[in-house]
Motif scaffolding. Structure first.
Motif, PDB file in Angstrom:
ATOM      1  N   ASP A   1       0.193  -1.518  -0.256  1.00  0.00           N
ATOM      2  CA  ASP A   1       0.046  -0.029  -0.110  1.00  0.00           C
ATOM      3  C   ASP A   1       0.930   1.022   0.226  1.00  0.00           C
ATOM      4  O   ASP A   1       1.302   1.438   1.277  1.00  0.00           O
ATOM      5  CB  ASP A   1      -1.148  -0.003   1.198  1.00  0.00           C
ATOM      6  CG  ASP A   1      -1.781   1.417   1.595  1.00  0.00           C
ATOM      7  OD1 ASP A   1      -1.790   2.023   0.763  1.00  0.00           O
ATOM      8  OD2 ASP A   1      -3.375   0.977   1.688  1.00  0.00           O
TER       9      ASP A   1
ATOM     10  N   GLU B   1       0.090   4.295  -0.670  1.00  0.00           N
ATOM     11  CA  GLU B   1      -0.311   5.492  -0.479  1.00  0.00           C
ATOM     12  C   GLU B   1       0.107   5.808   1.701  1.00  0.00           C
ATOM     13  O   GLU B   1       0.755   6.393   2.302  1.00  0.00           O
ATOM     14  CB  GLU B   1      -1.412   6.130  -0.929  1.00  0.00           C
ATOM     15  CG  GLU B   1      -1.794   6.320  -2.095  1.00  0.00           C
ATOM     16  CD  GLU B   1      -0.181   7.727  -2.286  1.00  0.00           C
ATOM     17  OE1 GLU B   1      -0.235   9.077  -1.827  1.00  0.00           O
ATOM     18  OE2 GLU B   1       0.527   7.299  -3.582  1.00  0.00           O
ATOM     19  N   ARG B   2      -0.843   4.375   2.276  1.00  0.00           N
ATOM     20  CA  ARG B   2      -0.287   3.942   3.591  1.00  0.00           C
ATOM     21  C   ARG B   2       0.855   4.344   3.884  1.00  0.00           C
ATOM     22  O   ARG B   2       1.116   4.703   4.926  1.00  0.00           O
ATOM     23  CB  ARG B   2      -1.170   2.965   3.874  1.00  0.00           C
ATOM     24  CG  ARG B   2      -1.480   3.011   5.374  1.00  0.00           C
ATOM     25  CD  ARG B   2      -2.258   1.730   5.927  1.00  0.00           C
ATOM     26  NE  ARG B   2      -2.105   1.124   7.294  1.00  0.00           N
ATOM     27  CZ  ARG B   2      -2.762   0.160   8.025  1.00  0.00           C
ATOM     28  NH1 ARG B   2      -3.091  -0.549   6.783  1.00  0.00           N
ATOM     29  NH2 ARG B   2      -2.485  -0.068   9.617  1.00  0.00           N
TER      30      ARG B   2
ATOM     31  N   LYS C   1       3.985   5.773   2.794  1.00  0.00           N
ATOM     32  CA  LYS C   1       4.558   6.651   2.723  1.00  0.00           C
ATOM     33  C   LYS C   1       3.372   7.924   4.285  1.00  0.00           C
ATOM     34  O   LYS C   1       4.458   8.199   4.133  1.00  0.00           O
ATOM     35  CB  LYS C   1       3.738   8.146   1.378  1.00  0.00           C
ATOM     36  CG  LYS C   1       4.871   7.974   0.096  1.00  0.00           C
ATOM     37  CD  LYS C   1       3.789   8.037  -1.071  1.00  0.00           C
ATOM     38  CE  LYS C   1       4.383   8.299  -2.783  1.00  0.00           C
ATOM     39  NZ  LYS C   1       4.339   8.164  -3.676  1.00  0.00           N
ATOM     40  N   ALA C   2       2.654   7.625   4.270  1.00  0.00           N
ATOM     41  CA  ALA C   2       1.453   8.613   5.257  1.00  0.00           C
ATOM     42  C   ALA C   2       2.014   7.738   6.910  1.00  0.00           C
ATOM     43  O   ALA C   2       2.205   8.492   7.128  1.00  0.00           O
ATOM     44  CB  ALA C   2       0.188   8.728   5.449  1.00  0.00           C
TER      45      ALA C   2
END
Length: 152
Positions: A47, A49-50, A52-53
């Motif tokens: 994942d 995006e997750r 990265k966050a």
């Protein structure tokens, strides 16, 4: 590349560094394919995006076992055998994952011939010391002792 043509050649090379492979980039596509093959879809790997966050690494990382699975492919750039009847992976003595491989990183393998035991009748057991380095990092991604049996 170092090519061994006999058990004697292997035995005389014990303790020597065999060399290093080329650098390869670990891509998200490779990580995703590994996740599909193994069923390991943990978000830190797949994942983007997750990761990265939320990830402490700022992005996705390769599975440890994906990094380990690169050893035979990269090892084939470093050493090989001629005139063998059979060669097989006999297992590992030790495997450690000291640091992660961030997706997009380059890795390369360095191999030493740590041990060799003559088993008789042209058979030999070899312990290779493998270190998978990540470009630009101090700690390796994988340190492993892999055992191979070869019959000449």
């Amino acid at each position: 590349m170092r090519v061994f043509g006999s058990a004697t050649e292997v035995l005389t090379a014990v303790g020597s560094e065999l060399g290093s492979s080329e650098w390869i980039t670990v891509t998200q596509e490779r990580v995703d394919q590994f996740a599909e093959a193994t069923g390991d879809h943990q978000w830190i790997h797949v994942d983007v995006e997750r990761a990265k966050a939320e990830s402490p690494y700022g992005g996705t990382i390769a599975h440890g076992f994906l990094s380990l699975s690169l050893l035979p492919m990269l090892g084939a750039q470093i050493y090989g055998f001629e005139g063998v009847k059979m060669a097989l992976n006999y297992g590992s003595n030790k495997v450690r994952f000291p640091s992660p491989v961030l997706v997009g990183s380059k890795v390369r393998l360095t191999t030493t011939l740590a041990e060799a035991t003559d088993l008789g009748d042209g058979a030999i057991q070899i312990v290779f010391g493998h270190t998978l380095a990540v470009e630009g990092t101090a700690k390796p991604a994988v340190v492993a002792e892999m055992v191979v049996r070869v019959v000449f």
